[in-house]
Design a protein around this motif. Sequence first.
Motif, PDB file in Angstrom:
ATOM      1  N   UNK A   1      90.669 -52.557 -38.609  1.00  9.55           N
ATOM      2  CA  UNK A   1      90.704 -51.422 -37.686  1.00  9.55           C
ATOM      3  C   UNK A   1      91.690 -50.360 -38.165  1.00  9.55           C
ATOM      4  N   UNK A   2      92.847 -50.809 -38.630  1.00  8.30           N
ATOM      5  CA  UNK A   2      93.851 -49.851 -39.113  1.00  8.30           C
ATOM      6  C   UNK A   2      93.340 -48.991 -40.252  1.00  8.30           C
ATOM      7  N   UNK A   3      92.645 -49.611 -41.208  1.00  7.05           N
ATOM      8  CA  UNK A   3      92.109 -48.822 -42.321  1.00  7.05           C
ATOM      9  C   UNK A   3      90.992 -47.890 -41.846  1.00  7.05           C
ATOM     10  N   UNK A   4      90.162 -48.344 -40.889  1.00  6.42           N
ATOM     11  CA  UNK A   4      89.115 -47.457 -40.363  1.00  6.42           C
ATOM     12  C   UNK A   4      89.717 -46.257 -39.632  1.00  6.42           C
ATOM     13  N   UNK A   5      90.801 -46.483 -38.868  1.00  7.14           N
ATOM     14  CA  UNK A   5      91.466 -45.357 -38.210  1.00  7.14           C
ATOM     15  C   UNK A   5      91.958 -44.362 -39.264  1.00  7.14           C
ATOM     16  N   UNK A   6      92.579 -44.883 -40.303  1.00  6.68           N
ATOM     17  CA  UNK A   6      93.081 -44.013 -41.368  1.00  6.68           C
ATOM     18  C   UNK A   6      91.966 -43.258 -42.070  1.00  6.68           C
ATOM     19  N   UNK A   7      90.882 -43.952 -42.383  1.00  2.34           N
ATOM     20  CA  UNK A   7      89.730 -43.315 -43.036  1.00  2.34           C
ATOM     21  C   UNK A   7      89.143 -42.241 -42.130  1.00  2.34           C
ATOM     22  N   UNK A   8      89.021 -42.547 -40.840  1.00  3.57           N
ATOM     23  CA  UNK A   8      88.447 -41.592 -39.887  1.00  3.57           C
ATOM     24  C   UNK A   8      89.270 -40.312 -39.822  1.00  3.57           C
ATOM     25  N   UNK A   9      90.556 -40.439 -40.058  1.00  4.82           N
ATOM     26  CA  UNK A   9      91.433 -39.259 -40.019  1.00  4.82           C
ATOM     27  C   UNK A   9      91.588 -38.602 -41.387  1.00  4.82           C
ATOM     28  N   UNK A  10      90.788 -39.034 -42.368  1.00  6.19           N
ATOM     29  CA  UNK A  10      90.834 -38.425 -43.690  1.00  6.19           C
ATOM     30  C   UNK A  10      91.953 -38.968 -44.558  1.00  6.19           C
ATOM     31  N   UNK A  11      92.358 -40.206 -44.304  1.00 11.42           N
ATOM     32  CA  UNK A  11      93.447 -40.830 -45.049  1.00 11.42           C
ATOM     33  C   UNK A  11      93.095 -41.053 -46.510  1.00 11.42           C
ATOM     34  N   UNK A  12      94.036 -41.596 -47.271  1.00  6.49           N
ATOM     35  CA  UNK A  12      93.828 -41.784 -48.710  1.00  6.49           C
ATOM     36  C   UNK A  12      92.710 -42.782 -49.015  1.00  6.49           C
ATOM     37  N   UNK A  13      92.095 -42.632 -50.157  1.00  7.17           N
ATOM     38  CA  UNK A  13      90.969 -43.485 -50.544  1.00  7.17           C
ATOM     39  C   UNK A  13      91.388 -44.937 -50.750  1.00  7.17           C
ATOM     40  N   UNK A  14      92.677 -45.202 -50.911  1.00 12.63           N
ATOM     41  CA  UNK A  14      93.147 -46.572 -51.084  1.00 12.63           C
ATOM     42  C   UNK A  14      92.840 -47.412 -49.845  1.00 12.63           C
ATOM     43  N   UNK A  15      92.600 -46.775 -48.717  1.00 13.47           N
ATOM     44  CA  UNK A  15      92.285 -47.508 -47.487  1.00 13.47           C
ATOM     45  C   UNK A  15      90.912 -48.174 -47.548  1.00 13.47           C
ATOM     46  N   UNK A  16      89.994 -47.606 -48.320  1.00 16.84           N
ATOM     47  CA  UNK A  16      88.631 -48.138 -48.410  1.00 16.84           C
ATOM     48  C   UNK A  16      88.570 -49.614 -48.775  1.00 16.84           C
ATOM     49  N   UNK A  17      89.254 -50.046 -49.833  1.00 15.15           N
ATOM     50  CA  UNK A  17      89.208 -51.464 -50.202  1.00 15.15           C
ATOM     51  C   UNK A  17      89.930 -52.393 -49.222  1.00 15.15           C
ATOM     52  N   UNK A  18      90.758 -51.857 -48.357  1.00 17.15           N
ATOM     53  CA  UNK A  18      91.478 -52.685 -47.385  1.00 17.15           C
ATOM     54  C   UNK A  18      90.554 -53.128 -46.257  1.00 17.15           C
ATOM     55  N   UNK A  19      89.593 -52.285 -45.909  1.00 13.18           N
ATOM     56  CA  UNK A  19      88.692 -52.573 -44.789  1.00 13.18           C
ATOM     57  C   UNK A  19      87.982 -53.919 -44.939  1.00 13.18           C
ATOM     58  N   UNK A  20      87.355 -54.213 -46.094  1.00 14.09           N
ATOM     59  CA  UNK A  20      86.677 -55.501 -46.213  1.00 14.09           C
ATOM     60  C   UNK A  20      87.633 -56.703 -46.156  1.00 14.09           C
ATOM     61  N   UNK A  21      88.868 -56.517 -46.593  1.00 15.50           N
ATOM     62  CA  UNK A  21      89.846 -57.611 -46.492  1.00 15.50           C
ATOM     63  C   UNK A  21      90.119 -57.933 -45.023  1.00 15.50           C
ATOM     64  N   UNK A  22      90.215 -56.895 -44.211  1.00 14.90           N
ATOM     65  CA  UNK A  22      90.386 -57.108 -42.774  1.00 14.90           C
ATOM     66  C   UNK A  22      89.167 -57.764 -42.159  1.00 14.90           C
ATOM     67  N   UNK A  23      87.984 -57.331 -42.586  1.00 13.95           N
ATOM     68  CA  UNK A  23      86.750 -57.942 -42.105  1.00 13.95           C
ATOM     69  C   UNK A  23      86.677 -59.412 -42.486  1.00 13.95           C
ATOM     70  N   UNK A  24      87.129 -59.733 -43.689  1.00 16.15           N
ATOM     71  CA  UNK A  24      87.152 -61.115 -44.139  1.00 16.15           C
ATOM     72  C   UNK A  24      88.104 -61.946 -43.270  1.00 16.15           C
ATOM     73  N   UNK A  25      89.251 -61.398 -42.925  1.00 11.07           N
ATOM     74  CA  UNK A  25      90.193 -62.109 -42.052  1.00 11.07           C
ATOM     75  C   UNK A  25      89.571 -62.368 -40.677  1.00 11.07           C
ATOM     76  N   UNK A  26      88.839 -61.383 -40.138  1.00 11.64           N
ATOM     77  CA  UNK A  26      88.160 -61.578 -38.850  1.00 11.64           C
ATOM     78  C   UNK A  26      87.119 -62.700 -38.969  1.00 11.64           C
TER      79      UNK A  26
END
Length: 132
Positions: free
Chosen positions: A86-111
């Motif tokens: 969720x944190x990386x999606x919030x960042x991406x939604x606000x135009x955050x750095x591209x480094x957030x993209x690879x973090x999203x699936x790691x969070x999904x994997x933890x869920x």
Amino acid sequence: MENARRWIAFSAGVFGFAGVALGAFGAHALKETLILHSSLDTWRTAVLYQLVHSVAILALGRGLTTDGKAIIWVARCWIIGIVLFCGSLYGIALGGPTVLGPITPLGGLALLIGWALIAINSLKSSNASNAG
């Protein structure tokens, strides 16, 4: 065990509160920015997953399973998943750095791991009760 249940319930309250607040913030104060970035749906997905898993964490802390170690590991997975996914999606939604993209699936994997632990633990609990 009581301390573990207390911090699990506390975490559920914090994430639930933040999910509602971020949902409202995205629907009102950030709506134009999110529309500008074409990321309103991304924000909504983050809020949805955060709220669903907040409720799941609360249920877990209230005795979904009797295995204390399993409860703690599931809660940890879901908390990490909320923060990363969720944190990386919030960042991406606000135009955050591209480094957030690879973090999203790691969070999904933890869920997913948290849900898998629920399923595995339920089988173990079922087998133990059938043996007796």
